[in-house]
Design a protein around this motif. Structure first.
Motif, PDB file in Angstrom:
ATOM      1  N   LEU A 259       0.925  -1.257  -0.120  1.00  0.00           N
ATOM      2  CA  LEU A 259       0.010   0.151  -0.080  1.00  0.00           C
ATOM      3  C   LEU A 259       0.887   1.258   0.164  1.00  0.00           C
ATOM      4  CD1 LEU A 259      -1.756  -2.505   1.637  1.00  0.00           C
ATOM      5  CD2 LEU A 259      -3.498  -0.462   1.855  1.00  0.00           C
ATOM      6  N   ASP A 260       1.889   1.244  -0.886  1.00  0.00           N
ATOM      7  CA  ASP A 260       2.875   2.446  -1.036  1.00  0.00           C
ATOM      8  C   ASP A 260       3.317   3.000   0.293  1.00  0.00           C
ATOM      9  OD1 ASP A 260       3.244   3.521  -3.595  1.00  0.00           O
ATOM     10  OD2 ASP A 260       1.304   3.927  -3.867  1.00  0.00           O
ATOM     11  N   ILE A 261       3.843   2.032   1.225  1.00  0.00           N
ATOM     12  CA  ILE A 261       4.375   2.537   2.495  1.00  0.00           C
ATOM     13  C   ILE A 261       5.383   3.533   2.310  1.00  0.00           C
ATOM     14  CG2 ILE A 261       5.974   0.684   2.500  1.00  0.00           C
ATOM     15  CD1 ILE A 261       5.237   0.580   5.522  1.00  0.00           C
ATOM     16  N   GLU A 262       6.232   3.495   1.285  1.00  0.00           N
ATOM     17  CA  GLU A 262       7.353   4.467   1.271  1.00  0.00           C
ATOM     18  C   GLU A 262       6.622   5.972   1.179  1.00  0.00           C
ATOM     19  OE1 GLU A 262      10.395   3.287  -1.319  1.00  0.00           O
ATOM     20  OE2 GLU A 262       9.427   1.420  -1.269  1.00  0.00           O
ATOM     21  N   ARG A 263       5.671   5.655   0.195  1.00  0.00           N
ATOM     22  CA  ARG A 263       4.949   7.405  -0.082  1.00  0.00           C
ATOM     23  C   ARG A 263       4.494   7.796   1.177  1.00  0.00           C
ATOM     24  NH1 ARG A 263       1.270   7.075  -4.462  1.00  0.00           N
ATOM     25  NH2 ARG A 263       0.312   8.785  -3.188  1.00  0.00           N
ATOM     26  N   LYS A 264       3.587   6.814   1.672  1.00  0.00           N
ATOM     27  CA  LYS A 264       2.739   7.258   2.834  1.00  0.00           C
ATOM     28  C   LYS A 264       3.752   7.940   3.926  1.00  0.00           C
ATOM     29  CE  LYS A 264      -1.424   4.836   2.251  1.00  0.00           C
ATOM     30  NZ  LYS A 264      -1.434   3.558   1.398  1.00  0.00           N
ATOM     31  N   LEU A 265       4.728   7.124   4.357  1.00  0.00           N
ATOM     32  CA  LEU A 265       5.628   7.398   5.305  1.00  0.00           C
ATOM     33  C   LEU A 265       6.582   8.787   5.035  1.00  0.00           C
ATOM     34  CD1 LEU A 265       7.085   3.990   6.495  1.00  0.00           C
ATOM     35  CD2 LEU A 265       5.634   5.511   8.004  1.00  0.00           C
ATOM     36  N   GLY A 266       6.686   8.809   3.681  1.00  0.00           N
ATOM     37  CA  GLY A 266       7.436   9.834   3.246  1.00  0.00           C
ATOM     38  C   GLY A 266       6.448  11.368   3.415  1.00  0.00           C
ATOM     39  N   HIS A 267       5.518  11.279   2.984  1.00  0.00           N
ATOM     40  CA  HIS A 267       4.490  12.291   3.420  1.00  0.00           C
ATOM     41  C   HIS A 267       4.267  12.712   4.737  1.00  0.00           C
ATOM     42  CE1 HIS A 267       4.220  12.792  -0.732  1.00  0.00           C
ATOM     43  NE2 HIS A 267       3.315  11.708  -1.022  1.00  0.00           N
ATOM     44  N   MET A 268       4.353  11.723   5.746  1.00  0.00           N
ATOM     45  CA  MET A 268       4.336  12.192   7.241  1.00  0.00           C
ATOM     46  C   MET A 268       5.705  12.601   7.556  1.00  0.00           C
ATOM     47  SD  MET A 268       2.419   8.566   8.475  1.00  0.00           S
ATOM     48  CE  MET A 268       1.038   8.039   7.646  1.00  0.00           C
ATOM     49  N   GLY A 269       6.625  12.838   6.759  1.00  0.00           N
ATOM     50  CA  GLY A 269       8.026  13.566   7.249  1.00  0.00           C
ATOM     51  C   GLY A 269       9.045  12.201   7.738  1.00  0.00           C
ATOM     52  N   VAL A 270       8.850  11.097   7.238  1.00  0.00           N
ATOM     53  CA  VAL A 270       9.874  10.286   7.707  1.00  0.00           C
ATOM     54  C   VAL A 270      10.728   9.731   6.549  1.00  0.00           C
ATOM     55  CG1 VAL A 270       9.871   7.951   8.457  1.00  0.00           C
ATOM     56  CG2 VAL A 270       8.200   9.267   9.010  1.00  0.00           C
ATOM     57  N   TRP A 271      11.790   9.720   6.696  1.00  0.00           N
ATOM     58  CA  TRP A 271      13.040   9.171   5.762  1.00  0.00           C
ATOM     59  C   TRP A 271      13.169   7.617   5.741  1.00  0.00           C
ATOM     60  CZ3 TRP A 271      18.728  11.078   5.867  1.00  0.00           C
ATOM     61  CH2 TRP A 271      19.459  10.577   4.869  1.00  0.00           C
ATOM     62  N   VAL A 272      12.647   7.052   4.631  1.00  0.00           N
ATOM     63  CA  VAL A 272      12.614   5.630   4.637  1.00  0.00           C
ATOM     64  C   VAL A 272      13.621   4.952   3.944  1.00  0.00           C
ATOM     65  CG1 VAL A 272      11.077   3.752   3.751  1.00  0.00           C
ATOM     66  CG2 VAL A 272      10.111   5.980   4.333  1.00  0.00           C
ATOM     67  N   ASP A 273      14.346   3.839   4.561  1.00  0.00           N
ATOM     68  CA  ASP A 273      15.330   3.038   3.795  1.00  0.00           C
ATOM     69  C   ASP A 273      14.583   1.766   3.994  1.00  0.00           C
ATOM     70  OD1 ASP A 273      18.358   2.611   3.023  1.00  0.00           O
ATOM     71  OD2 ASP A 273      18.113   1.452   4.559  1.00  0.00           O
ATOM     72  N   LYS A 274      14.960   0.736   2.987  1.00  0.00           N
ATOM     73  CA  LYS A 274      14.555  -0.379   2.901  1.00  0.00           C
ATOM     74  C   LYS A 274      15.898  -1.489   2.745  1.00  0.00           C
ATOM     75  CE  LYS A 274      12.573   0.020  -1.100  1.00  0.00           C
ATOM     76  NZ  LYS A 274      11.862  -0.301  -2.333  1.00  0.00           N
ATOM     77  N   PHE A 275      15.659  -2.397   3.457  1.00  0.00           N
ATOM     78  CA  PHE A 275      16.704  -3.314   3.670  1.00  0.00           C
ATOM     79  C   PHE A 275      16.943  -4.153   2.465  1.00  0.00           C
ATOM     80  CE2 PHE A 275      18.892  -7.130   4.573  1.00  0.00           C
ATOM     81  CZ  PHE A 275      20.398  -6.538   4.928  1.00  0.00           C
ATOM     82  N   LEU A 276      15.899  -4.698   1.870  1.00  0.00           N
ATOM     83  CA  LEU A 276      15.752  -5.598   0.797  1.00  0.00           C
ATOM     84  C   LEU A 276      15.596  -4.639  -0.233  1.00  0.00           C
ATOM     85  CD1 LEU A 276      14.183  -8.878   2.135  1.00  0.00           C
ATOM     86  CD2 LEU A 276      16.498  -8.475   1.531  1.00  0.00           C
ATOM     87  N   THR A 277      16.335  -4.811  -1.295  1.00  0.00           N
ATOM     88  CA  THR A 277      16.171  -4.069  -2.530  1.00  0.00           C
ATOM     89  C   THR A 277      16.418  -4.952  -3.819  1.00  0.00           C
ATOM     90  OG1 THR A 277      18.167  -2.964  -3.031  1.00  0.00           O
ATOM     91  CG2 THR A 277      16.441  -1.657  -2.084  1.00  0.00           C
TER      92      THR A 277
END
Ligand code: SF4
Lengths: 369, 326
Positions: free
Chosen positions: A225-243
């Protein structure tokens, strides 16, 4: 031959470019959507994990567009993913599709079999040509991951985070129009430039959150559910361990030399879990510890409902969270996941992290005076 | 004129509205069934509450619950907060050193862990309703008992029986079985209360460190049988606050009060919104592969808000909060 493959985050960009360079006609499945999921759910076993359902949806939608060959990766780990290729073949056969399926099993030292599948897929026996394309494809994969990483950072710092969405949406539309590696590369470069132009506020101190868990859920935005975008808009800097690029790095190159990030995660996880439990269970535990050690504010674990290795990890993470004093939120997704409840959990988690940070600052001030 | 703050909690089962004063004391509250029509519920509540309170000045408004964004557009909220934070804020107001909040509503249940006044962990029920109020409603209906008497009856039981309650369906068949064995009603009801509590603790509360003081809130907290079952299972006292059923709304009102401290004016649109004709219309955008479900709200046939698109093409860019929904 019209070749297709399942969606898995941004992998499609590199695979498409690579196969195009090898002169193949590629059909990228339409972006995962409600329809993909509906099709997949309809024709898959009910209690199988979500990724398989989406895969099936992807195949059907690609076949509708003329695909006649499917390329997939296999696995030998003790989790259901190991059976995916077999089950998927059966399902498609039952549905009456006349389609070729080529499976790339991770070589695990045996490159010959992999090579055989590859030559079959790409219609050429020239190993130099294949290796060259593969290498260039890998570079694209890395560049794309970097681009998305950068966009995540931008969202957290941007004055208007929605500008990032606009640019990335344009990128995902344009990437389907370009052909081959060279053009794709140029597009990535251009998008980087566009992102750089976005106005940022460097006084911001965004929360840092690491995302761990089952790889498919982590990298496929439709599923999480687009977690990176959702968190990003809440002002969170997101990093994913697996890419995707890290997966390739581990499975096809560095892993066997013991240098990949995943190997580091194994090492970190060792006191809690010393053996393979299938899927990415061990990596989930290890990467959580690595994020904690790097001073992240929190960790979010993502998994598809009924994912066995991640359930094992979830149980262990409770102890890890206590030992390392880091908040961990576990989010389980399946086709019934309600978006409202999902957002509520994310918002509450972000509130919790913010409060914690304020509290820590306060403590530091006190101890100084 | 008295200065007050308004809190609105729009959930799937109920819509709660409260007004608090400068001391966070509740001076009016409304508990309305949402019945799938959140806009109607808000408007109905506004009308009633307006007649009740007379002249007051609303200095700040907060919304929470699953309909919090919708509500914030309709009434003009100063702050929109998730239910977890709102419930925690409210509980802290009554029990400043609270360490555990058990919250059970109609469809949702949650646990919130606090240490030194800040939330350190939380969980919500995921797929199963066996640990929520609807489980009790259903069993009460089956037994032909008014849900209001349920708790009192449970207290009369002095012969505990165990009902298998892992899942609402199993509980039901086990309950019928126990009836046929001849167990009396009080004992069965008590068994159901304990089954719910067991479910809640093993689903929602699993792995959480439950320390006293414990606050129990949400609609189900009215049920003294459940309260006692919790006390028995946890072996500690469980505190039910006076306004246990509208804690989310209270929390959002308190948050609104804090929010407007640094602001001059409230965004509140006034109780008059009760008389406006609102409509919600959704459509699927087919302009690109995302196929977003765009939702729009119309006031007297004029679009006042739109959201749900991934590209920003339809969203009213004026309100950042709305975009979060996209
Ligand atoms: S609203 Fe935008 S992103 Fe969504 S389907 Fe329409 S064009 Fe695509």
């Amino acid at each position: 031959m019209k070749i297709t493959f399942p969606h898995m985050g941004n992998t499609y960009i590199a695979v498409k470019a690579m196969l195009e360079d090898l002169g193949l006609e590629v059909i990228v499945p339409p972006k995962c959507s409600k329809r993909t999921l509906e099709l997949g759910t309809k024709y898959s076993p009910e209690s199988i994990c979500l990724p398989l359902k989406i895969n099936i949806g992807n195949y059907i939608e690609s076949i509708e567009r003329g695909a006649d060959t499917i390329l997939i990766t296999g696995s030998c780990g003790p989790c259901r993913f190991g059976f995916y290729s077999v089950i998927e073949k059966e399902i498609l056969k039952d549905l009456g599709y006349d389609i070729d399926i080529i499976v790339f099993d991770p070589p695990d030292g045996n490159y010959k079999e992999l090579m055989n599948s590859i030559t079959k897929a790409v219609n050429t026996k020239n190993p130099i040509k294949i290796l060259k394309s593969f290498n260039r494809g890998r570079i694209i994969l890395k560049e794309v991951d970097k681009l998305f990483e950068f966009s995540n950072k931008k969202r957290a710092f941007a004055v208007n985070s929605y500008e990032v969405d606009r640019i990335m949406q344009k990128f995902s539309e344009d990437v389907l129009k370009v052909k081959g590696i060279t053009e794709t590369k140029k597009l990535i470069k251009r998008t980087f430039k566009e992102l750089k132009k976005i106005e940022v506020d460097n006084t911001k101190r965004p929360l840092k959150v690491g995302i761990v868990g089952e790889i498919y859920t982590v990298i496929e935005p439709y599923v999480n559910l687009d977690i990176e975008r959702k968190l990003g808009h809440m002002g969170v800097w997101v990093d994913k361990f697996l890419t995707p690029s890290r997966w390739v790095e581990h499975n096809l190159t560095l892993g066997h030399l013991g240098l990949s990030e995943e190997r580091k995660a194994w090492k970190a996880a060792k006191p809690y879990i010393s053996t393979l439990v299938g899927g990415h269970g061990r990596e989930t535990v290890g990467s959580t510890i690595m994020y904690a050690e790097k001073g992240y504010d929190g960790v979010i674990q993502l998994l598809p409902f009924t994912c066995m290795p991640e359930i094992v990890a979830e149980t262990i993470l409770k102890t890890v969270g206590k030992d390392y004093d880091i908040p961990i939120l576990t989010l389980i997704v399946d086709e019934l996941t309600g978006e409202a409840g999902y957002i509520t959990r994310l918002e509450a988690f972000v509130d919790l992290l913010k409060k914690r940070r304020e509290e820590k600052k306060f403590e530091r001030v006190l101890s100084r005076s | 004129m008295k200065e007050c703050y308004l809190g609105v909690d729009v959930g799937s089962v109920s819509t709660n509205i409260v007004i608090i004063d400068e001391n966070n004391d509740v001076i009016a509250k409304k508990y309305i069934r949402t019945k799938g029509k959140p806009i109607k519920a808000i408007q109905f509540g506004f009308k009633e509450i307006k007649e009740e309170i007379g002249e007051i000045e609303i200095k700040g408004v907060g919304t929470t619950g699953s309909g919090r964004y919708l509500a914030s557009i309709l009434i003009g909220a100063d702050i929109v907060k998730n239910e977890i934070t709102a419930h925690a804020v409210a509980a802290l107001n009554y029990v400043p050193d609270v360490k555990t909040i058990l919250e059970i509503g109609g469809q949702d249940s949650k646990i919130i862990i606090l240490r030194d006044g800040i939330v350190t962990d939380f969980a919500m029920n995921t797929v199963c309703a066996a640990g929520t109020g609807s489980f009790l409603d259903r069993q009460a209906a089956r037994l032909g008992i008014d849900i209001k008497e349920f708790g009192e009856l449970a207290l009369k039981s002095n012969n505990p029986i165990r009902i298998a309650g892992r899942c609402a369906v199993f509980a039901e068949s086990d309950m019928i079985h126990k009836q046929q064995l001849g167990h009396n009603q009080e004992d069965i009801i008590n068994g159901l209360c304990e089954a719910l509590v067991r479910n809640y603790l093993s689903n929602v509360g699993k792995g959480k460190e439950i320390l006293a003081p414990v606050v129990f809130q949400g609609g189900v907290a009215a049920n003294v049988g459940i309260k006692r079952a919790f006390e028995k299972a946890l072996d500690m006292e469980v505190y039910v606050p006076k306004h246990y059923d509208v804690m989310g709304a209270i929390g959002s009102a308190i948050l609104a009060r804090e929010e407007v401290k640094s602001k001059e004016v409230s965004k509140f649109k006034g109780f008059e919104v009760a008389d406006i004709d609102y409509k919600v219309k959704g459509f699927e955008c087919n302009d690109c592969a995302n196929m977003c479900e765009v939702i729009q709200i119309l006031a007297e046939d004029k679009v006042i808000a739109r959201w749900g698109d991934k590209c920003g093409k339809w969203t009213n860019l004026s309100d950042i909060n709305l975009q979060r929904l996209a």
